[in-house]
Scaffold this motif. Sequence first.
Motif, PDB file in Angstrom:
ATOM      1  N   THR A  44       0.839  -1.199   0.000  1.00 39.11           N
ATOM      2  CA  THR A  44       0.000   0.000   0.000  1.00 39.11           C
ATOM      3  C   THR A  44       0.872   1.246   0.000  1.00 39.11           C
ATOM      4  OG1 THR A  44      -1.781  -1.150   1.144  1.00 39.11           O
ATOM      5  CG2 THR A  44      -1.788   1.256   1.270  1.00 39.11           C
ATOM      6  N   ILE A  45       1.915   1.241   0.810  1.00 39.82           N
ATOM      7  CA  ILE A  45       2.837   2.375   0.866  1.00 39.82           C
ATOM      8  C   ILE A  45       3.521   2.559  -0.489  1.00 39.82           C
ATOM      9  CG2 ILE A  45       4.970   3.227   1.925  1.00 39.82           C
ATOM     10  CD1 ILE A  45       3.942   1.807   4.537  1.00 39.82           C
ATOM     11  N   CYS A  46       3.936   1.460  -1.099  1.00 39.59           N
ATOM     12  CA  CYS A  46       4.557   1.528  -2.434  1.00 39.59           C
ATOM     13  C   CYS A  46       3.617   2.161  -3.449  1.00 39.59           C
ATOM     14  CB  CYS A  46       4.949   0.136  -2.915  1.00 39.59           C
ATOM     15  SG  CYS A  46       6.288  -0.627  -2.008  1.00 39.59           S
ATOM     16  N   ARG A  47       2.356   1.730  -3.458  1.00 41.64           N
ATOM     17  CA  ARG A  47       1.373   2.273  -4.406  1.00 41.64           C
ATOM     18  C   ARG A  47       1.120   3.755  -4.160  1.00 41.64           C
ATOM     19  NH1 ARG A  47      -1.312  -2.514  -3.420  1.00 41.64           N
ATOM     20  NH2 ARG A  47      -2.831  -1.477  -2.106  1.00 41.64           N
ATOM     21  N   MET A  48       1.010   4.152  -2.885  1.00 44.83           N
ATOM     22  CA  MET A  48       0.790   5.568  -2.551  1.00 44.83           C
ATOM     23  C   MET A  48       1.915   6.439  -3.089  1.00 44.83           C
ATOM     24  SD  MET A  48      -0.281   5.899   1.392  1.00 44.83           S
ATOM     25  CE  MET A  48      -1.620   4.978   2.069  1.00 44.83           C
ATOM     26  N   GLU A  49       3.131   6.014  -2.811  1.00 44.50           N
ATOM     27  CA  GLU A  49       4.291   6.805  -3.221  1.00 44.50           C
ATOM     28  C   GLU A  49       4.432   6.846  -4.742  1.00 44.50           C
ATOM     29  OE1 GLU A  49       7.911   5.852  -1.202  1.00 44.50           O
ATOM     30  OE2 GLU A  49       7.006   6.059   0.775  1.00 44.50           O
ATOM     31  N   LYS A  50       4.200   5.728  -5.392  1.00 51.69           N
ATOM     32  CA  LYS A  50       4.306   5.670  -6.850  1.00 51.69           C
ATOM     33  C   LYS A  50       3.248   6.557  -7.498  1.00 51.69           C
ATOM     34  CE  LYS A  50       4.380   2.454 -10.718  1.00 51.69           C
ATOM     35  NZ  LYS A  50       4.225   1.073 -11.149  1.00 51.69           N
ATOM     36  N   ALA A  51       2.042   6.558  -6.957  1.00 51.89           N
ATOM     37  CA  ALA A  51       0.942   7.339  -7.528  1.00 51.89           C
ATOM     38  C   ALA A  51       1.131   8.838  -7.333  1.00 51.89           C
ATOM     39  CB  ALA A  51      -0.382   6.904  -6.912  1.00 51.89           C
ATOM     40  N   ALA A  52       2.056   9.245  -6.476  1.00 46.75           N
ATOM     41  CA  ALA A  52       2.318  10.674  -6.277  1.00 46.75           C
ATOM     42  C   ALA A  52       3.042  11.277  -7.472  1.00 46.75           C
ATOM     43  CB  ALA A  52       3.145  10.883  -5.008  1.00 46.75           C
ATOM     44  N   ARG A  53       3.683  10.435  -8.269  1.00 45.10           N
ATOM     45  CA  ARG A  53       4.422  10.938  -9.439  1.00 45.10           C
ATOM     46  C   ARG A  53       3.437  11.305 -10.543  1.00 45.10           C
ATOM     47  NH1 ARG A  53       8.103   6.012  -8.917  1.00 45.10           N
ATOM     48  NH2 ARG A  53       7.144   5.437 -10.877  1.00 45.10           N
ATOM     49  N   PRO A  54       3.682  12.427 -11.213  1.00 43.65           N
ATOM     50  CA  PRO A  54       2.737  12.882 -12.243  1.00 43.65           C
ATOM     51  C   PRO A  54       2.609  11.952 -13.438  1.00 43.65           C
ATOM     52  CG  PRO A  54       4.617  14.379 -12.067  1.00 43.65           C
ATOM     53  CD  PRO A  54       4.783  13.336 -11.014  1.00 43.65           C
ATOM     54  N   ASP A  55       3.608  11.112 -13.686  1.00 47.96           N
ATOM     55  CA  ASP A  55       3.544  10.206 -14.835  1.00 47.96           C
ATOM     56  C   ASP A  55       2.787   8.918 -14.517  1.00 47.96           C
ATOM     57  OD1 ASP A  55       5.610   9.414 -13.094  1.00 47.96           O
ATOM     58  OD2 ASP A  55       6.643   8.341 -14.697  1.00 47.96           O
ATOM     59  N   GLN A  56       2.313   8.778 -13.291  1.00 46.01           N
ATOM     60  CA  GLN A  56       1.596   7.569 -12.874  1.00 46.01           C
ATOM     61  C   GLN A  56       0.112   7.866 -12.675  1.00 46.01           C
ATOM     62  OE1 GLN A  56       3.082   4.469 -12.502  1.00 46.01           O
ATOM     63  NE2 GLN A  56       4.805   5.518 -13.418  1.00 46.01           N
ATOM     64  N   GLY A  57      -0.689   6.840 -12.797  1.00 48.17           N
ATOM     65  CA  GLY A  57      -2.114   6.986 -12.532  1.00 48.17           C
ATOM     66  C   GLY A  57      -2.364   7.189 -11.046  1.00 48.17           C
ATOM     67  N   PRO A  58      -3.462   7.851 -10.691  1.00 46.36           N
ATOM     68  CA  PRO A  58      -3.748   8.132  -9.295  1.00 46.36           C
ATOM     69  C   PRO A  58      -4.219   6.891  -8.544  1.00 46.36           C
ATOM     70  CG  PRO A  58      -5.571   8.840 -10.634  1.00 46.36           C
ATOM     71  CD  PRO A  58      -4.498   8.366 -11.582  1.00 46.36           C
ATOM     72  N   VAL A  59      -4.039   6.920  -7.250  1.00 47.65           N
ATOM     73  CA  VAL A  59      -4.511   5.861  -6.366  1.00 47.65           C
ATOM     74  C   VAL A  59      -5.229   6.533  -5.203  1.00 47.65           C
ATOM     75  CG1 VAL A  59      -3.822   4.021  -4.792  1.00 47.65           C
ATOM     76  CG2 VAL A  59      -2.649   4.274  -6.964  1.00 47.65           C
ATOM     77  N   ALA A  60      -6.471   6.172  -4.971  1.00 49.29           N
ATOM     78  CA  ALA A  60      -7.209   6.732  -3.843  1.00 49.29           C
ATOM     79  C   ALA A  60      -6.612   6.204  -2.543  1.00 49.29           C
ATOM     80  CB  ALA A  60      -8.681   6.356  -3.933  1.00 49.29           C
TER      81      ALA A  60
END
Length: 110
Positions: A48-64
Motif C-alpha cells: 500500500t505504501i509503495c502504491r501511494m508513493e508511486k501514484a504521487a508521481r505525475p507520470d503515474q495513474g492516481p490511487v485513492a
Amino acid sequence: MRKPRTDELAVSRAVGANVAALRKMRGWSQRALANQTQNTGKAVGFSTICRMEKAARPDQGPVAVYVDDVVSLAAAFGVTVQRLITPPKCRACMDQPPPGFACRACGASA
C-alpha cells in the motif's frame, strides 16, 4: 462507473508525496514504515505504501488513499493528518528543514 480523472485525486497524490518525503527524511525504508504503522492500531501494508508513493508521481495513474491509512501513517510519523494531506510549499525541504539548518530552496529554517 466512470474512471476518476487524475486531477480528482490531488489530495491522494499529496499524501503519497508527503509520505515519501517524510519517510526519506527519517531514513526509513518502505518496509520500516509499514512496521512502524503496526504500533498505531491500524497497520498499513508495504505494498500500500509503495502504491501511494508511486501514484504521487505525475507520470503515474492516481490511487485513492483510505483515511484510516492516512491516520495511521500520521501517527507513525508523529505528525498531524493535516500535514500529510496538505501539499508542501517547498518540495526541497517539505516545509520542515532539519533543526539548525536552512533550506537552500525556500530559505526556511528550523
